[in-house]
Design a protein around this motif. Structure first.
Motif, PDB file in Angstrom:
ATOM      1  N   ARG A  85       0.826  -1.209   0.000  1.00 41.86           N
ATOM      2  CA  ARG A  85       0.000   0.000   0.000  1.00 41.86           C
ATOM      3  C   ARG A  85       0.860   1.258   0.000  1.00 41.86           C
ATOM      4  O   ARG A  85       0.574   2.225  -0.706  1.00 41.86           O
ATOM      5  CB  ARG A  85      -0.918   0.014   1.226  1.00 41.86           C
ATOM      6  CG  ARG A  85      -2.052  -0.998   1.171  1.00 41.86           C
ATOM      7  CD  ARG A  85      -3.089  -0.688   2.230  1.00 41.86           C
ATOM      8  NE  ARG A  85      -3.740   0.583   1.962  1.00 41.86           N
ATOM      9  CZ  ARG A  85      -4.523   1.228   2.833  1.00 41.86           C
ATOM     10  NH1 ARG A  85      -4.706   0.722   4.031  1.00 41.86           N
ATOM     11  NH2 ARG A  85      -5.095   2.369   2.513  1.00 41.86           N
ATOM     12  N   ALA A  86       1.919   1.257   0.811  1.00 41.71           N
ATOM     13  CA  ALA A  86       2.764   2.447   0.933  1.00 41.71           C
ATOM     14  C   ALA A  86       3.489   2.765  -0.371  1.00 41.71           C
ATOM     15  O   ALA A  86       3.724   3.936  -0.693  1.00 41.71           O
ATOM     16  CB  ALA A  86       3.773   2.250   2.064  1.00 41.71           C
ATOM     17  N   ALA A  87       3.837   1.720  -1.122  1.00 43.00           N
ATOM     18  CA  ALA A  87       4.592   1.925  -2.362  1.00 43.00           C
ATOM     19  C   ALA A  87       3.691   2.232  -3.550  1.00 43.00           C
ATOM     20  O   ALA A  87       4.179   2.641  -4.602  1.00 43.00           O
ATOM     21  CB  ALA A  87       5.434   0.684  -2.665  1.00 43.00           C
ATOM     22  N   SER A  88       2.393   2.046  -3.406  1.00 40.21           N
ATOM     23  CA  SER A  88       1.466   2.211  -4.525  1.00 40.21           C
ATOM     24  C   SER A  88       1.635   3.594  -5.183  1.00 40.21           C
ATOM     25  O   SER A  88       1.796   4.603  -4.485  1.00 40.21           O
ATOM     26  CB  SER A  88       0.031   2.053  -4.016  1.00 40.21           C
ATOM     27  OG  SER A  88      -0.886   2.215  -5.062  1.00 40.21           O
ATOM     28  N   PRO A  89       1.655   3.675  -6.503  1.00 45.40           N
ATOM     29  CA  PRO A  89       1.343   2.608  -7.470  1.00 45.40           C
ATOM     30  C   PRO A  89       2.543   1.750  -7.878  1.00 45.40           C
ATOM     31  O   PRO A  89       2.409   0.898  -8.743  1.00 45.40           O
ATOM     32  CB  PRO A  89       0.816   3.385  -8.675  1.00 45.40           C
ATOM     33  CG  PRO A  89       1.610   4.655  -8.636  1.00 45.40           C
ATOM     34  CD  PRO A  89       1.790   4.982  -7.178  1.00 45.40           C
ATOM     35  N   ARG A  90       3.694   1.977  -7.261  1.00 50.02           N
ATOM     36  CA  ARG A  90       4.843   1.127  -7.564  1.00 50.02           C
ATOM     37  C   ARG A  90       4.711  -0.216  -6.848  1.00 50.02           C
ATOM     38  O   ARG A  90       3.879  -0.383  -5.960  1.00 50.02           O
ATOM     39  CB  ARG A  90       6.147   1.804  -7.124  1.00 50.02           C
ATOM     40  CG  ARG A  90       6.473   3.109  -7.823  1.00 50.02           C
ATOM     41  CD  ARG A  90       7.813   3.641  -7.350  1.00 50.02           C
ATOM     42  NE  ARG A  90       7.830   3.854  -5.894  1.00 50.02           N
ATOM     43  CZ  ARG A  90       8.438   3.065  -5.026  1.00 50.02           C
ATOM     44  NH1 ARG A  90       9.075   1.969  -5.454  1.00 50.02           N
ATOM     45  NH2 ARG A  90       8.424   3.320  -3.735  1.00 50.02           N
ATOM     46  N   ILE A  91       5.558  -1.165  -7.221  1.00 57.09           N
ATOM     47  CA  ILE A  91       5.636  -2.453  -6.551  1.00 57.09           C
ATOM     48  C   ILE A  91       6.957  -2.506  -5.785  1.00 57.09           C
ATOM     49  O   ILE A  91       8.022  -2.310  -6.385  1.00 57.09           O
ATOM     50  CB  ILE A  91       5.583  -3.619  -7.568  1.00 57.09           C
ATOM     51  CG1 ILE A  91       4.289  -3.556  -8.381  1.00 57.09           C
ATOM     52  CG2 ILE A  91       5.699  -4.958  -6.844  1.00 57.09           C
ATOM     53  CD1 ILE A  91       3.032  -3.702  -7.560  1.00 57.09           C
ATOM     54  N   PRO A  92       6.936  -2.741  -4.478  1.00 52.58           N
ATOM     55  CA  PRO A  92       8.184  -2.797  -3.714  1.00 52.58           C
ATOM     56  C   PRO A  92       8.899  -4.131  -3.946  1.00 52.58           C
ATOM     57  O   PRO A  92       9.132  -4.903  -3.013  1.00 52.58           O
ATOM     58  CB  PRO A  92       7.704  -2.651  -2.271  1.00 52.58           C
ATOM     59  CG  PRO A  92       6.345  -3.271  -2.266  1.00 52.58           C
ATOM     60  CD  PRO A  92       5.753  -2.939  -3.614  1.00 52.58           C
ATOM     61  N   LEU A  93       9.246  -4.367  -5.204  1.00 49.72           N
ATOM     62  CA  LEU A  93       9.786  -5.671  -5.582  1.00 49.72           C
ATOM     63  C   LEU A  93      11.094  -5.974  -4.851  1.00 49.72           C
ATOM     64  O   LEU A  93      11.285  -7.077  -4.330  1.00 49.72           O
ATOM     65  CB  LEU A  93       9.994  -5.728  -7.097  1.00 49.72           C
ATOM     66  CG  LEU A  93      10.359  -7.103  -7.668  1.00 49.72           C
ATOM     67  CD1 LEU A  93       9.205  -8.079  -7.478  1.00 49.72           C
ATOM     68  CD2 LEU A  93      10.703  -6.981  -9.149  1.00 49.72           C
ATOM     69  N   ARG A  94      12.002  -4.993  -4.821  1.00 51.86           N
ATOM     70  CA  ARG A  94      13.286  -5.235  -4.170  1.00 51.86           C
ATOM     71  C   ARG A  94      13.083  -5.551  -2.694  1.00 51.86           C
ATOM     72  O   ARG A  94      13.724  -6.445  -2.150  1.00 51.86           O
ATOM     73  CB  ARG A  94      14.197  -4.020  -4.346  1.00 51.86           C
ATOM     74  CG  ARG A  94      15.534  -4.174  -3.637  1.00 51.86           C
ATOM     75  CD  ARG A  94      16.433  -2.963  -3.842  1.00 51.86           C
ATOM     76  NE  ARG A  94      16.800  -2.817  -5.250  1.00 51.86           N
ATOM     77  CZ  ARG A  94      17.583  -1.840  -5.713  1.00 51.86           C
ATOM     78  NH1 ARG A  94      18.043  -0.912  -4.860  1.00 51.86           N
ATOM     79  NH2 ARG A  94      17.877  -1.767  -6.992  1.00 51.86           N
ATOM     80  N   TRP A  95      12.186  -4.802  -2.055  1.00 46.75           N
ATOM     81  CA  TRP A  95      11.934  -5.044  -0.627  1.00 46.75           C
ATOM     82  C   TRP A  95      11.398  -6.458  -0.400  1.00 46.75           C
ATOM     83  O   TRP A  95      11.827  -7.150   0.519  1.00 46.75           O
ATOM     84  CB  TRP A  95      10.937  -4.013  -0.104  1.00 46.75           C
ATOM     85  CG  TRP A  95      10.643  -4.173   1.372  1.00 46.75           C
ATOM     86  CD1 TRP A  95      11.329  -3.622   2.408  1.00 46.75           C
ATOM     87  CD2 TRP A  95       9.587  -4.953   1.943  1.00 46.75           C
ATOM     88  NE1 TRP A  95      10.770  -4.019   3.607  1.00 46.75           N
ATOM     89  CE2 TRP A  95       9.701  -4.833   3.353  1.00 46.75           C
ATOM     90  CE3 TRP A  95       8.566  -5.737   1.417  1.00 46.75           C
ATOM     91  CZ2 TRP A  95       8.830  -5.459   4.237  1.00 46.75           C
ATOM     92  CZ3 TRP A  95       7.693  -6.372   2.290  1.00 46.75           C
ATOM     93  CH2 TRP A  95       7.829  -6.236   3.674  1.00 46.75           C
TER      94      TRP A  95
END
Length: 404
Positions: free
Chosen positions: A261-271
């Protein structure tokens, strides 16, 4: 309580960023439920008929639970389902509290947990002469931990990590302090076969099958309920107290959901990849150093870390394919299942016998042996799976979605 919900906007075509993320979550949930429903394929029976087939053998292995340590793909069903409960709560918590207030929202969560526990007991009682009060079922385990998860959702993510560490370490200490059975312990009396190859020695013996704190608790707790016969042991080693580390798995899901939710609209893929890898490594290190074994059936703290990390990696894979690469059409059959996870769970537990007998009654007793006796279990399973999915699709069309 399982509730009727409408599909996310992304499922019906609207471009809301948060809903798009839900498509990946629903697809992952659908994949997990498909693995559970696919037990009807009985690949172990097919593999026995084709002992020379490496491919069937590998598929059969990953459709069965491992005997004790480590995991097959099948062993990731329950932790994935549990983790996704936490992910979903990350999306719904704020809305529920803002709409109903914390007190009413918690009462709703407590009612949901009671329904899940009761449903788990009901499913474990099918075919019994009386209610089988046992609480190791996936739904009961989630239900036992859900009110605590809801309360923990009021805390910051930093405090969630701290609470997770305290819960797992406290659980580990309790098991470590419980005395190891002496050399005269009768393992056969508690359902452990004489040729059991997974006995641990030394400190790790605190986590031996049906000779541990969780087993001692169940021999007291489960016998408080009326039973067909006194409870002695669960033949698989499963335990009521596993809901405590399972809560840890749900907390990992809550943390992951917040990150999404916090990264939206990105995807926190690395995390997701880094955190998942670290969790897997943590579980492996605990096992290799002899501190705590990675065992799903008793849901050890090491298993919580190991399986939770693998679930993070699976979640990252679904998010990468669906959200980042935009490949969504292939996931539709899984989304249909994922949006009806509770219905899928119940159907898979109670419908199989009825469907099989109906096919045989109306199409002939040998209908599934059309291609020979070897693949017959697989053919039968495909037919049953088709009925399962068509039922869920019917619910999907009518916007009747049952999920946690």
């Amino acid at each position: 309580m399982p509730e009727v919900v409408s599909p996310s906007p992304a499922v019906i075509g609207a471009p809301a960023p948060v809903a798009v993320r839900n498509v990946a979550v629903d697809a992952y949930r659908g994949f997990v439920m498909f693995l559970m429903m696919a037990e009807v394929l009985r690949l172990a029976s097919v593999a026995a008929a084709y002992p020379g087939s490496w491919l069937i053998g590998v598929a059969a292995y990953h459709q069965t639970h491992v005997a004790w340590p480590w995991a097959s793909l099948h062993d990731l069903i329950q932790p994935s389902f549990s983790l996704l409960v936490g992910v979903s709560l990350a999306y719904s918590f704020a809305r529920r509290v803002s709409t109903d207030g914390l007190g009413k929202a918690f009462a709703h969560a407590a009612w949901r947990s009671l329904i899940l526990i009761a449903l788990g007991v009901f499913l474990r009682s099918v075919g019994r002469q009386q209610t089988n009060f046992t609480f190791e079922d996936t739904l009961s385990q989630i239900g036992l931990g859900y009110p605590f998860l809801f309360l923990l959702a009021t805390q910051t993510t930093k405090r969630l990590w701290i609470a997770l560490g305290l819960i797992l370490s406290g659980y580990w200490i309790a098991w470590a302090l419980y005395p190891v059975p002496g050399p005269g312990y009768d393992y056969a009396a508690v359902g452990v076969p004489a040729d059991w190859a997974h006995h641990y020695s030394g400190f790790m013996a605190h986590w031996n099958k049906n000779a541990n704190l969780g087993h001692a608790f169940d021999t007291w707790f489960l016998n408080l309920f009326p039973r067909e016969q006194p409870f002695i042991a669960n033949r698989g080693g499963y335990l009521t107290l596993s809901f405590i580390p399972t809560l840890g798995t749900m907390m990992l899901g809550l943390i992951a959901g917040r990150a999404l939710r916090a990264a939206s609209p990105r995807i926190p893929l690395r995390w997701l990849l880094v955190t998942g890898s670290a969790l897997v490594a943590g579980g492996v290190v605990l096992h290799v150093l002899g501190i705590n074994p990675v065992v799903k059936k008793i849901w050890t703290p090491a298993w919580t870390l190991f399986s939770g990390g693998l679930c993070y990696l699976l979640l990252a894979a679904f998010a990468w394919v669906i959200d980042m690469k935009g490949y969504r059409r292939w996931a539709f059959p899984l989304i249909v299942i994922g949006l009806n996870s509770i219905a899928a769970y119940v159907i898979a537990h109670v419908w199989e016998g009825f469907i099989v007998s109906s096919f045989k009654t109306h199409l002939g007793q040998g209908i599934f042996e059309t291609f020979g006796t070897g693949p017959a279990p697989f053919v039968e399973g495909v037919a049953v799976l088709a009925i399962y999915w068509l039922t869920l699709y019917w619910m999907y069309q009518r916007k009747l979605f049952l999920r946690i």
